[in-house]
Design an enzyme around this catalytic site. Structure first.
Site, PDB file in Angstrom:
ATOM      1  N   HIS A  54     -18.897  -1.583  12.139  1.00  0.00           N
ATOM      2  CA  HIS A  54     -18.492  -2.163  10.845  1.00  0.00           C
ATOM      3  C   HIS A  54     -18.696  -1.162   9.716  1.00  0.00           C
ATOM      4  O   HIS A  54     -19.786  -1.060   9.158  1.00  0.00           O
ATOM      5  CB  HIS A  54     -19.312  -3.437  10.615  1.00  0.00           C
ATOM      6  CG  HIS A  54     -18.898  -4.253   9.431  1.00  0.00           C
ATOM      7  ND1 HIS A  54     -19.234  -5.583   9.299  1.00  0.00           N
ATOM      8  CD2 HIS A  54     -18.192  -3.940   8.309  1.00  0.00           C
ATOM      9  CE1 HIS A  54     -18.752  -6.052   8.156  1.00  0.00           C
ATOM     10  NE2 HIS A  54     -18.125  -5.071   7.530  1.00  0.00           N
ATOM     11  N   ARG A  58     -12.776   3.747   3.288  1.00  0.00           N
ATOM     12  CA  ARG A  58     -11.985   3.875   2.033  1.00  0.00           C
ATOM     13  C   ARG A  58     -10.783   4.798   2.130  1.00  0.00           C
ATOM     14  O   ARG A  58     -10.273   5.220   1.089  1.00  0.00           O
ATOM     15  CB  ARG A  58     -12.880   4.345   0.875  1.00  0.00           C
ATOM     16  CG  ARG A  58     -14.190   3.593   0.696  1.00  0.00           C
ATOM     17  CD  ARG A  58     -13.971   2.136   0.427  1.00  0.00           C
ATOM     18  NE  ARG A  58     -15.208   1.476  -0.007  1.00  0.00           N
ATOM     19  CZ  ARG A  58     -15.368   0.150   0.071  1.00  0.00           C
ATOM     20  NH1 ARG A  58     -14.416  -0.641   0.565  1.00  0.00           N
ATOM     21  NH2 ARG A  58     -16.476  -0.398  -0.356  1.00  0.00           N
ATOM     22  N   ASN A  88      -9.767  -3.211   4.841  1.00  0.00           N
ATOM     23  CA  ASN A  88      -9.548  -3.388   3.390  1.00  0.00           C
ATOM     24  C   ASN A  88      -9.404  -2.045   2.683  1.00  0.00           C
ATOM     25  O   ASN A  88      -9.982  -1.815   1.635  1.00  0.00           O
ATOM     26  CB  ASN A  88     -10.642  -4.259   2.755  1.00  0.00           C
ATOM     27  CG  ASN A  88     -12.045  -3.685   2.904  1.00  0.00           C
ATOM     28  OD1 ASN A  88     -12.306  -2.889   3.787  1.00  0.00           O
ATOM     29  ND2 ASN A  88     -12.953  -4.100   2.043  1.00  0.00           N
ATOM     30  N   HIS A 170     -15.966 -12.597   8.565  1.00  0.00           N
ATOM     31  CA  HIS A 170     -16.838 -12.569   7.384  1.00  0.00           C
ATOM     32  C   HIS A 170     -17.021 -14.028   6.986  1.00  0.00           C
ATOM     33  O   HIS A 170     -16.115 -14.640   6.430  1.00  0.00           O
ATOM     34  CB  HIS A 170     -16.195 -11.745   6.262  1.00  0.00           C
ATOM     35  CG  HIS A 170     -17.013 -11.687   5.011  1.00  0.00           C
ATOM     36  ND1 HIS A 170     -17.426 -10.510   4.441  1.00  0.00           N
ATOM     37  CD2 HIS A 170     -17.501 -12.665   4.214  1.00  0.00           C
ATOM     38  CE1 HIS A 170     -18.132 -10.764   3.342  1.00  0.00           C
ATOM     39  NE2 HIS A 170     -18.187 -12.071   3.183  1.00  0.00           N
ATOM     40  N   HIS A 217     -22.458  -9.429   9.741  1.00  0.00           N
ATOM     41  CA  HIS A 217     -23.574  -9.508   8.781  1.00  0.00           C
ATOM     42  C   HIS A 217     -24.200 -10.892   8.528  1.00  0.00           C
ATOM     43  O   HIS A 217     -24.106 -11.438   7.436  1.00  0.00           O
ATOM     44  CB  HIS A 217     -23.178  -8.889   7.437  1.00  0.00           C
ATOM     45  CG  HIS A 217     -21.791  -9.184   6.953  1.00  0.00           C
ATOM     46  ND1 HIS A 217     -21.268 -10.439   6.894  1.00  0.00           N
ATOM     47  CD2 HIS A 217     -20.831  -8.346   6.508  1.00  0.00           C
ATOM     48  CE1 HIS A 217     -20.040 -10.361   6.428  1.00  0.00           C
ATOM     49  NE2 HIS A 217     -19.738  -9.117   6.185  1.00  0.00           N
ATOM     50  N   ASP A 282     -22.130  -1.946   7.846  1.00  0.00           N
ATOM     51  CA  ASP A 282     -21.257  -2.450   6.777  1.00  0.00           C
ATOM     52  C   ASP A 282     -21.189  -1.431   5.632  1.00  0.00           C
ATOM     53  O   ASP A 282     -21.181  -1.788   4.455  1.00  0.00           O
ATOM     54  CB  ASP A 282     -21.726  -3.822   6.269  1.00  0.00           C
ATOM     55  CG  ASP A 282     -20.648  -4.540   5.457  1.00  0.00           C
ATOM     56  OD1 ASP A 282     -19.510  -4.028   5.368  1.00  0.00           O
ATOM     57  OD2 ASP A 282     -20.948  -5.615   4.908  1.00  0.00           O
ATOM     58  N   HIS A 286     -19.363   2.438  -3.115  1.00  0.00           N
ATOM     59  CA  HIS A 286     -18.694   2.315  -4.415  1.00  0.00           C
ATOM     60  C   HIS A 286     -19.255   3.415  -5.310  1.00  0.00           C
ATOM     61  O   HIS A 286     -20.376   3.879  -5.097  1.00  0.00           O
ATOM     62  CB  HIS A 286     -18.961   0.938  -5.031  1.00  0.00           C
ATOM     63  CG  HIS A 286     -18.313  -0.175  -4.275  1.00  0.00           C
ATOM     64  ND1 HIS A 286     -16.958  -0.431  -4.340  1.00  0.00           N
ATOM     65  CD2 HIS A 286     -18.808  -1.091  -3.405  1.00  0.00           C
ATOM     66  CE1 HIS A 286     -16.659  -1.466  -3.550  1.00  0.00           C
ATOM     67  NE2 HIS A 286     -17.765  -1.878  -2.961  1.00  0.00           N
TER      68      HIS A 286
HETATM   69  O1  DOR Z   1     -20.102  -6.376  -0.163  1.00  0.00           O
HETATM   70  C1  DOR Z   1     -19.077  -6.176   0.462  1.00  0.00           C
HETATM   71  N1  DOR Z   1     -18.392  -5.027   0.301  1.00  0.00           N
HETATM   72  N2  DOR Z   1     -18.624  -7.102   1.309  1.00  0.00           N
HETATM   73  C2  DOR Z   1     -17.413  -7.010   1.883  1.00  0.00           C
HETATM   74  O2  DOR Z   1     -17.032  -7.901   2.584  1.00  0.00           O
HETATM   75  C3  DOR Z   1     -16.551  -5.847   1.633  1.00  0.00           C
HETATM   76  C4  DOR Z   1     -17.331  -4.697   1.195  1.00  0.00           C
HETATM   77  C5  DOR Z   1     -16.502  -3.599   0.585  1.00  0.00           C
HETATM   78  O3  DOR Z   1     -15.475  -3.221   1.187  1.00  0.00           O
HETATM   79  O4  DOR Z   1     -16.866  -3.076  -0.471  1.00  0.00           O
HETATM   80 ZN    ZN Z   2     -17.773  -5.217   5.574  1.00  0.00          ZN
END
Ligand code: DOR
Ligand code: ZN
Length: 416
Positions: A54, A58, A88, A170, A217, A282, A286
């Site tokens: 997981h 990006r 995503n 999720h 998670h 996960d 950012h």
């Molecule tokens: O906190 C999160 N960030 N939860 C998610 O489901 C996606 C992830 C992200 O891609 O930043």
């Molecule tokens: Zn995730």
């Protein structure tokens, strides 16, 4: 034949042994082996390469936060030789065309092997993406806005069941979200409470299931208790090691949220007792500027692909966790859930190996993990980073530093 010597994790236990490698595969594990080339790592442990089921790397679209070369380089530094990347990215991987374009854009750029998830919006898209390692379903809004309603979810579950494919969920139920009086990390925990996870998992339990379902998670034992039999469960190092009392501000904001110290302790005990199938990071980087925005505006997600194994191996060294349990959840378990032939040192398997000396304790720093985003929520915590990592027999980390890059290949689930 290349021979790698050390204390090898083989058939469930450590023994002084030699691993013989030819054409990228393990060809022998013996007390003594002679080959053209030998690397002797003495007392260091030789473990199977970790599989992180997981991650959010990006790429494409948000490469300012991370990209495939940087994210997989960090993965390698943390002992991860296979990552499974979430859909995503931008554009989102909701269609066959988006999947193929993403796969083409990543080719030749990864330092470790990788698999890709898709996020079908209906069941009809499922058979159109045979190379996706699995399908991600968001039951509530999170970064990327990929949530689907219950009807679409049943449809995806049914189609995945027909094709014997994996669905990763999720699980948060937005109907249980609240507007808390409090701000900060504790407020975020109250806004997206434990009950919302439990409720989503209960709803999942009522839906028709034939698919292989995995709950991502899980943050608390109440959620673990709600997971139906036959469904696999994941925990993250941040929910196992951090809680809302840490002074992380929005750098600790993540969905589902960090919980209380008591919840964290209970989740840790459940993990140690074997109630979790796999640990995944996960990894969701950012930018620092985004995380410095006012708490409500800051995005959710935190990076972790380089620290899962090193932080948990430190807990093994401290006597809080059995090595077998760590290997089971960080290599074997994720490989089994993904349906890939990784995660175990065995003759015939890929020679993906981590060499690590648990006596070599260091502190996690942003510099050491080299994320493009430039920060880690685990800053200053003690960890045991690998000295070497082999990917199909080739060194991708040497002396704790990145070595060869671009050797990673895309892998798909073993077809039965
Ligand atoms: O906190 C999160 N960030 N939860 C998610 O489901 C996606 C992830 C992200 O891609 O930043
Ligand atoms: Zn995730």
């Amino acid at each position: 034949m290349l021979v790698v010597k050390g204390r090898v994790f083989f058939k469930g236990r450590l023994e002084a042994a030699a691993v013989g490698i030819a054409d990228g595969k393990v060809v022998a594990v013996k007390k003594v082996l002679r080959g053209e080339e030998t690397s002797d790592f003495g007392d260091s442990l030789i473990l199977p390469g970790c599989v992180d089921a997981h991650v959010h790397l990006r790429d494409p679209g948000l490469t300012r936060k991370e990209d495939f070369p940087s994210g997989t380089r960090s993965a390698a530094l943390g002992g991860v030789s296979t990552v499974a990347d979430m859909p995503n990215t931008v554009p989102p991987v909701t269609t066959r065309v988006a999947f193929e374009e993403k796969a083409a854009a990543l080719r030749g750029r990864a330092a470790v092997d990788y698999a890709l998830y898709a996020a079908p919006r209906s069941g009809s898209a499922v058979p159109r993406m045979p190379d996706a390692i699995g399908f991600k379903v968001y039951m509530a809004e999170s970064t990327g806005d990929l949530q689907i309603d219950e009807e679409a979810m049943e449809d995806v579950l049914e189609a995945a069941g027909d094709a014997d494919r994996l669905v990763v969920v999720h699980a948060e139920d937005a109907r249980r979200f609240t507007r808390p009086a409090r701000g900060g990390l504790e407020g975020h925990h109250m806004a997206r409470p434990k009950e919302s996870e439990v409720s989503a998992i209960q709803a999942l339990g009522k839906m028709s299931r034939g698919a292989r379902v995995h709950v991502a998670h899980v943050t608390c034992t109440e959620a673990l208790d709600a997971v139906p039999a036959g469904v696999t469960k994941e925990a993250t190092p941040h929910h196992l090691l951090l809680d809302f009392r840490r002074d992380l501000k929005a750098f600790g904001k993540v969905n589902p949220p960090l919980r209380s110290p008591e919840d964290r302790g209970a989740l840790w005990r459940a993990y140690v007792e074997g109630r979790v199938d796999l640990v995944a990071s996960d990894h969701a980087p950012h930018a620092i500027e985004e995380k410095q925005e006012r708490f409500p505006e800051a995005p959710s997600g935190l990076p972790g692909v380089a620290t899962s194994f090193p932080l948990l191996l430190r807990r093994v060294k401290a006597g809080d966790l059995a090595l077998e349990r760590l290997v089971e959840t960080i290599a074997e378990g994720p490989a089994r859930v993904l349906g890939i032939e990784k995660g175990t040192i065995a003759v015939g398997r890929d020679a993906d190996l981590v060499v690590v000396d648990p006596r070599d304790v260091r502190r996690v720093t942003a510099k050491r993990v080299r994320y493009a985003c430039g920060w880690t929520p685990f800053e200053g915590m003690e960890a045991c980073f690998p000295e070497a990592v082999l990917l199909r027999g080739e060194p991708v980390v040497e002396d704790g530093e990145p070595a060869a890059e671009g050797l990673g290949r895309m892998i798909t689930a073993a077809k039965s």
